[in-house]
Design a protein around this motif. Structure first.
Motif, PDB file in Angstrom:
ATOM      1  N   VAL A  67       1.896   1.488   2.483  1.00  0.00           N
ATOM      2  CA  VAL A  67       0.628   0.693   2.502  1.00  0.00           C
ATOM      3  C   VAL A  67       0.224   0.544   1.112  1.00  0.00           C
ATOM      4  CG1 VAL A  67      -1.648   0.950   3.100  1.00  0.00           C
ATOM      5  CG2 VAL A  67      -0.157   1.735   4.566  1.00  0.00           C
ATOM      6  N   VAL A  68       0.207  -0.699   0.406  1.00  0.00           N
ATOM      7  CA  VAL A  68      -0.240  -0.839  -0.729  1.00  0.00           C
ATOM      8  C   VAL A  68      -1.472  -1.750  -0.762  1.00  0.00           C
ATOM      9  CG1 VAL A  68       2.325  -1.081  -1.190  1.00  0.00           C
ATOM     10  CG2 VAL A  68       1.065  -3.113  -0.796  1.00  0.00           C
ATOM     11  N   GLY A  69      -2.007  -1.576  -2.061  1.00  0.00           N
ATOM     12  CA  GLY A  69      -3.159  -2.174  -2.344  1.00  0.00           C
ATOM     13  C   GLY A  69      -3.749  -1.870  -3.638  1.00  0.00           C
ATOM     14  N   GLU A  70      -4.736  -2.539  -4.345  1.00  0.00           N
ATOM     15  CA  GLU A  70      -5.470  -2.035  -5.302  1.00  0.00           C
ATOM     16  C   GLU A  70      -6.511  -0.886  -5.121  1.00  0.00           C
ATOM     17  OE1 GLU A  70      -5.184  -5.609  -8.481  1.00  0.00           O
ATOM     18  OE2 GLU A  70      -6.348  -6.093  -6.584  1.00  0.00           O
ATOM     19  N   SER A  71      -7.175  -0.252  -5.921  1.00  0.00           N
ATOM     20  CA  SER A  71      -8.332   0.749  -5.735  1.00  0.00           C
ATOM     21  C   SER A  71      -9.251   0.016  -5.004  1.00  0.00           C
ATOM     22  CB  SER A  71      -8.847   1.172  -7.085  1.00  0.00           C
ATOM     23  OG  SER A  71      -7.759   1.996  -7.811  1.00  0.00           O
ATOM     24  N   GLY A  72      -9.742   0.924  -3.839  1.00  0.00           N
ATOM     25  CA  GLY A  72     -10.903   0.576  -3.172  1.00  0.00           C
ATOM     26  C   GLY A  72     -10.290  -0.449  -1.899  1.00  0.00           C
ATOM     27  N   SER A  73      -8.998  -0.624  -1.867  1.00  0.00           N
ATOM     28  CA  SER A  73      -8.556  -1.536  -0.567  1.00  0.00           C
ATOM     29  C   SER A  73      -8.452  -0.597   0.612  1.00  0.00           C
ATOM     30  CB  SER A  73      -7.053  -1.737  -0.892  1.00  0.00           C
ATOM     31  OG  SER A  73      -6.238  -0.595  -1.076  1.00  0.00           O
ATOM     32  N   GLY A  74      -8.758   0.631   0.646  1.00  0.00           N
ATOM     33  CA  GLY A  74      -8.934   1.328   1.930  1.00  0.00           C
ATOM     34  C   GLY A  74      -7.670   2.156   2.218  1.00  0.00           C
ATOM     35  N   LYS A  75      -6.639   2.157   1.376  1.00  0.00           N
ATOM     36  CA  LYS A  75      -5.433   3.019   1.581  1.00  0.00           C
ATOM     37  C   LYS A  75      -5.698   4.595   2.082  1.00  0.00           C
ATOM     38  CE  LYS A  75      -3.523   2.459  -2.424  1.00  0.00           C
ATOM     39  NZ  LYS A  75      -4.692   1.913  -3.219  1.00  0.00           N
ATOM     40  N   SER A  76      -6.145   5.095   1.033  1.00  0.00           N
ATOM     41  CA  SER A  76      -6.409   6.690   1.127  1.00  0.00           C
ATOM     42  C   SER A  76      -7.505   6.885   2.438  1.00  0.00           C
ATOM     43  CB  SER A  76      -7.020   7.278  -0.210  1.00  0.00           C
ATOM     44  OG  SER A  76      -6.176   7.277  -1.147  1.00  0.00           O
ATOM     45  N   VAL A  77      -8.474   6.271   2.423  1.00  0.00           N
ATOM     46  CA  VAL A  77      -9.343   6.302   3.738  1.00  0.00           C
ATOM     47  C   VAL A  77      -8.515   6.307   4.740  1.00  0.00           C
ATOM     48  CG1 VAL A  77     -11.460   5.304   4.708  1.00  0.00           C
ATOM     49  CG2 VAL A  77     -11.511   5.581   2.195  1.00  0.00           C
ATOM     50  N   THR A  78      -7.512   5.301   4.984  1.00  0.00           N
ATOM     51  CA  THR A  78      -6.907   5.427   6.219  1.00  0.00           C
ATOM     52  C   THR A  78      -5.960   6.458   6.600  1.00  0.00           C
ATOM     53  OG1 THR A  78      -6.457   2.672   5.853  1.00  0.00           O
ATOM     54  CG2 THR A  78      -4.787   3.934   7.304  1.00  0.00           C
ATOM     55  N   SER A  79      -5.374   7.022   5.484  1.00  0.00           N
ATOM     56  CA  SER A  79      -4.730   8.196   5.747  1.00  0.00           C
ATOM     57  C   SER A  79      -5.423   9.483   6.091  1.00  0.00           C
ATOM     58  CB  SER A  79      -3.870   8.569   4.263  1.00  0.00           C
ATOM     59  OG  SER A  79      -4.615   8.969   3.291  1.00  0.00           O
ATOM     60  N   LEU A  80      -6.874   9.439   5.526  1.00  0.00           N
ATOM     61  CA  LEU A  80      -7.571  10.648   5.656  1.00  0.00           C
ATOM     62  C   LEU A  80      -8.169  10.441   7.137  1.00  0.00           C
ATOM     63  CD1 LEU A  80      -9.738  10.823   2.482  1.00  0.00           C
ATOM     64  CD2 LEU A  80      -8.043  12.559   3.289  1.00  0.00           C
ATOM     65  N   ALA A  81      -8.346   9.071   7.763  1.00  0.00           N
ATOM     66  CA  ALA A  81      -8.771   8.883   9.062  1.00  0.00           C
ATOM     67  C   ALA A  81      -7.636   9.331  10.155  1.00  0.00           C
ATOM     68  CB  ALA A  81      -8.958   7.241   9.261  1.00  0.00           C
ATOM     69  N   ILE A  82      -6.488   9.128   9.646  1.00  0.00           N
ATOM     70  CA  ILE A  82      -5.261   9.552  10.782  1.00  0.00           C
ATOM     71  C   ILE A  82      -5.339  11.030  10.959  1.00  0.00           C
ATOM     72  CG2 ILE A  82      -2.806   9.655  10.925  1.00  0.00           C
ATOM     73  CD1 ILE A  82      -2.917   6.885   9.328  1.00  0.00           C
ATOM     74  N   MET A  83      -5.640  11.860   9.622  1.00  0.00           N
ATOM     75  CA  MET A  83      -5.795  13.080   9.636  1.00  0.00           C
ATOM     76  C   MET A  83      -7.018  13.613  10.148  1.00  0.00           C
ATOM     77  SD  MET A  83      -2.788  14.542   8.497  1.00  0.00           S
ATOM     78  CE  MET A  83      -3.088  15.933   7.321  1.00  0.00           C
ATOM     79  N   ARG A  84      -7.972  12.905  10.423  1.00  0.00           N
ATOM     80  CA  ARG A  84      -9.350  13.195  10.718  1.00  0.00           C
ATOM     81  C   ARG A  84     -10.276  14.173   9.887  1.00  0.00           C
ATOM     82  NH1 ARG A  84     -10.406  14.053  16.306  1.00  0.00           N
ATOM     83  NH2 ARG A  84     -12.305  14.964  15.554  1.00  0.00           N
ATOM     84  N   GLN A 108      -6.364  -5.322   1.266  1.00  0.00           N
ATOM     85  CA  GLN A 108      -7.513  -5.634   0.314  1.00  0.00           C
ATOM     86  C   GLN A 108      -8.833  -5.430   0.875  1.00  0.00           C
ATOM     87  OE1 GLN A 108      -7.623  -9.853  -0.766  1.00  0.00           O
ATOM     88  NE2 GLN A 108      -8.252  -9.445  -2.666  1.00  0.00           N
ATOM     89  N   HIS A 109      -9.771  -4.823   0.154  1.00  0.00           N
ATOM     90  CA  HIS A 109     -11.012  -4.750   0.748  1.00  0.00           C
ATOM     91  C   HIS A 109     -11.078  -4.258   2.133  1.00  0.00           C
ATOM     92  CE1 HIS A 109     -12.054  -6.561  -3.059  1.00  0.00           C
ATOM     93  NE2 HIS A 109     -11.782  -7.872  -2.923  1.00  0.00           N
ATOM     94  N   GLY A 110     -10.479  -3.358   2.445  1.00  0.00           N
ATOM     95  CA  GLY A 110     -10.239  -2.502   3.834  1.00  0.00           C
ATOM     96  C   GLY A 110      -9.720  -3.150   4.983  1.00  0.00           C
ATOM     97  N   VAL A 111      -9.016  -4.320   4.452  1.00  0.00           N
ATOM     98  CA  VAL A 111      -8.647  -5.458   5.666  1.00  0.00           C
ATOM     99  C   VAL A 111      -7.023  -5.366   5.363  1.00  0.00           C
ATOM    100  CG1 VAL A 111      -8.621  -7.594   6.678  1.00  0.00           C
ATOM    101  CG2 VAL A 111     -10.829  -6.386   5.872  1.00  0.00           C
ATOM    102  N   LYS A 112      -6.153  -5.568   6.518  1.00  0.00           N
ATOM    103  CA  LYS A 112      -4.976  -5.722   6.368  1.00  0.00           C
ATOM    104  C   LYS A 112      -4.786  -7.272   5.992  1.00  0.00           C
ATOM    105  CE  LYS A 112      -2.085  -6.103   9.896  1.00  0.00           C
ATOM    106  NZ  LYS A 112      -1.129  -5.784  11.147  1.00  0.00           N
ATOM    107  N   VAL A 113      -4.089  -7.536   4.955  1.00  0.00           N
ATOM    108  CA  VAL A 113      -4.032  -9.291   4.738  1.00  0.00           C
ATOM    109  C   VAL A 113      -2.439  -9.512   4.743  1.00  0.00           C
ATOM    110  CG1 VAL A 113      -5.647  -9.166   2.911  1.00  0.00           C
ATOM    111  CG2 VAL A 113      -3.353  -8.685   2.064  1.00  0.00           C
ATOM    112  N   GLU A 114      -1.234  -8.610   4.986  1.00  0.00           N
ATOM    113  CA  GLU A 114       0.076  -9.081   5.028  1.00  0.00           C
ATOM    114  C   GLU A 114       0.745  -7.725   5.692  1.00  0.00           C
ATOM    115  OE1 GLU A 114       3.389 -11.823   3.332  1.00  0.00           O
ATOM    116  OE2 GLU A 114       1.215 -11.542   2.191  1.00  0.00           O
ATOM    117  N   GLU A 115       1.867  -8.065   6.524  1.00  0.00           N
ATOM    118  CA  GLU A 115       2.681  -7.037   7.003  1.00  0.00           C
ATOM    119  C   GLU A 115       4.108  -7.455   7.410  1.00  0.00           C
ATOM    120  OE1 GLU A 115       3.059  -3.548  10.457  1.00  0.00           O
ATOM    121  OE2 GLU A 115       1.238  -5.188  10.461  1.00  0.00           O
ATOM    122  N   GLY A 116       5.065  -6.911   7.085  1.00  0.00           N
ATOM    123  CA  GLY A 116       6.541  -7.260   7.129  1.00  0.00           C
ATOM    124  C   GLY A 116       7.398  -6.518   6.425  1.00  0.00           C
ATOM    125  N   GLY A 117       8.680  -6.680   6.894  1.00  0.00           N
ATOM    126  CA  GLY A 117       9.994  -5.919   6.057  1.00  0.00           C
ATOM    127  C   GLY A 117       9.900  -6.110   4.482  1.00  0.00           C
TER     128      GLY A 117
END
Length: 568
Positions: free
Chosen positions: A41-58, A237-246
């Motif tokens: 999961v990639v993106g710049e600071s504030g994109s929501g990457k780490s928040v996503t991981s913390l949400a998965i772990m509750r 980007q900004h908490g939203v998935k903008v692209e996904e793929g191999g």
């Protein structure tokens, strides 16, 4: 949930309540991870990457955060899918560390400083596997050996502060994998590490992933690491998935403009560049001769000097007018110490510093002060180096007042406006405080302050290391433009070799206080002579999954012995 899936996130939304209202950190996010797969999961600071991981772990702190909606389906060791959002805290405690483990970004803040590393691994094993203390200790030592920590029986009793950053990260990996989890979440696990240590940690994660059959959610902003580690990629980007793929698909043909911009912002050291023409050598602006800096180690009842840390040993080099000299090396190599000695921010133990023909090594402070106008520094952390109680206008006007270069308030305000425009910021921003700016904007302010007195020489100390890739590219472009228009001379200190190549005319390589190689950038990157330089360059990840680099074997003990023999 499909049988071959470990994790499936559906329409996840996470929000935080702030003084400025509710902020959606993650919005309607969906993705999945298959068994044995690495999803980046990639993106710049504030994109929501780490928040996503913390949400998965509750682990979202509540308040101010909360999971508003969505599902997180997870298939653990029992093979039964369960929605983690609906589980009780007691049920989640049984899953955390056992079925889902996490490697955090900064191991020193994640490890308890008052317990040995062995005890911390033992605690995780006993909590989740119900083993006796003796069985847990044997397994902990086995895990330390698995992550290639030398002499694991002895290091078992070490405290976190007694280990290097790379060793502490290995301990975190050992702890995370001690219960053989089905899913490993790695949140920026190599961001703070030197390039050789980073390469070793990435190899280790890949090796253990195949041995333990663990799926990996890899969170990072480093696209070189993504290309090396991932099977698939999610771009946020900004908490939203903008692209996904191999991973090959994303790098070869990114569909979204944001992804294209991210990939284009990453400098690459594997692209063959033609050797630049040899210009006439300009005059030398700064020279250091056999520079030394030793820091005393004190101890005992009377706090006497018991030894020295030789941070810099006999370093000699010349920097020509209008040149950018890149200074590279791992943490602790003495790069920053050299820069601070040159500016006399710390006093050298030995050697000479000659600036524009004048020996400034022992100049008294009242004679050195006028030279401060010509010698400036851009610090690594712009937030820590800007006074939070002063407006940006006051920060930029302060050197003008100290050196009395602009007599009136109107003249100072005019110069502040010029400086902000020079670094591509709006002059109206002069009334704001540092906390009201982004990291990239604060770094621009730091550059503007360094330029306030029209200096001849600037030390840029890791000035882009904390920035996202696109912001970093903007700052590097700005430095190039200012060098061209103002004729600046820079000592550019960094551990990012790709960045150094993109901006430097010549490159100096340091290792444990010594200068081991110095040449023009083209020669250093295309035909390095020193073994350490070769190892450094071979460890740099390339942002292209089709390119596989051959790592140069690296034995620091043998190299150090050879250095000691040579210097003797």
């Amino acid at each position: 949930m499909k049988q071959d899936r470990i994790l499936e996130v559906n329409q996840l939304t996470v929000e935080f309540t702030t003084d400025n209202g509710v902020i959606q950190a993650v919005r309607d996010l969906s993705f999945h991870i298959d068994k044995g797969e690495t999803l980046a999961v990639v993106g710049e600071s504030g994109s929501g990457k780490s928040v996503t991981s913390l949400a998965i772990m509750r682990l979202i702190p509540s308040p101010p955060g909360r999971i508003v909606s969505g599902q997180v389906w997870f298939r653990g060791k029992d093979g039964q899918p369960k929605d983690l959002i609906g589980l009780t805290e007691a049920q989640m405690r049984r899953i955390r560390g056992n079925d889902i483990a996490m490697i955090f970004q900064e191991p020193m803040t994640s490890l308890n400083p008052v317990y040995t590393v062995g005890e911390q691994i033992v605690e995780a094993i006993r909590l989740h596997q119900g083993k006796s203390r003796q069985e847990a200790k044997a397994l902990a030592i086995e895990m330390l050996n698995l992550v290639e920590i030398p002499d694991p029986h002895r290091r078992f009793a070490d405290y976190p502060h007694q280990m290097s950053g790379g060793m502490r990260q290995r301990v975190m990996i050992a702890m995370a994998l001690s219960c053989k989890p089905s899913l490993l979440i790695a949140d920026e696990p190599t961001t703070a590490l030197d390039v050789i240590i980073q390469a070793q940690i990435l190899e280790l994660i890949n090796k253990l992933k195949s041995e333990i059959q663990t799926s990996v959610l890899f969170i990072t902003h480093d696209l070189g690491v993504v290309a090396e580690m991932a099977d698939r990629v999610v771009v946020m980007q900004h908490g939203v998935k903008v692209e996904e793929g191999g991973v090959r698909e994303i790098f070869a043909a990114p569909k979204e403009a944001y992804t294209q911009r991210l990939i284009a912002s990453v400098p690459r050291i594997d692209m063959a560049k033609p050797a630049p023409p040899k210009p006439e050598e300009p005059p030398v602006l700064l020279e250091i001769e056999r520079l030394q800096k030793w820091f005393p180690l004190r101890g005992g009842l009377l706090n006497r000097v018991q030894g020295y840390v030789k941070a810099v040993s006999d370093v000699s080099l010349k920097i020509h007018k209008g040149e950018v000299l890149g200074l590279v090396g791992e943490s602790g190599s003495g790069k920053t110490t050299v820069g601070r000695c040159i500016l006399r921010l710390i006093e050298p133990t030995g050697g000479r510093i000659i600036f524009d023909g004048q020996d400034i090594t022992h100049l008294p402070k009242h004679e050195l002060r006028p030279l401060r106008r010509r010698l400036q520094i851009i610090f690594q952390d712009p937030f820590a180096s800007l006074n939070p109680r002063m407006t940006v206008g006051d920060i930029l006007a302060e050197p003008l007042l100290i050196h009395n270069t602009h007599k009136t308030a109107a003249a100072r305000n005019q110069r502040v406006a010029e400086l902000l425009e020079m670094v591509q910021l709006n002059p109206d921003m002069a009334r704001r405080y540092p906390h009201e700016f982004s990291g990239g904007q604060r770094q621009r302010i730091g550059i503007a302050r360094a330029l306030a007195l029209n200096p001849d020489f600037i030390v840029a100390d890791e000035c882009v290391s904390a920035l996202d890739v696109s912001i970093r590219a903007e700052i590097l472009d700005l430095i190039r433009e200012l060098k061209k228009t103002l004729g600046l001379t820079l000592l550019f200190i960094s551990h990012d070799l790709a960045v150094v190549e993109s901006i430097s005319d010549r490159v100096a390589v340091m290792y444990r206080g010594r200068l081991v190689e110095l040449a023009d950038a083209h020669t250093i990157y295309r035909n390095p002579q020193d073994d350490y330089t070769k190892a450094l360059l071979s460890a740099v990840p390339i942002p292209d999954p089709t390119v596989k680099r051959t790592r140069v074997p690296w034995d620091p003990e043998a190299y150090q012995r050879r250095l000691d023999t040579t210097s003797a």
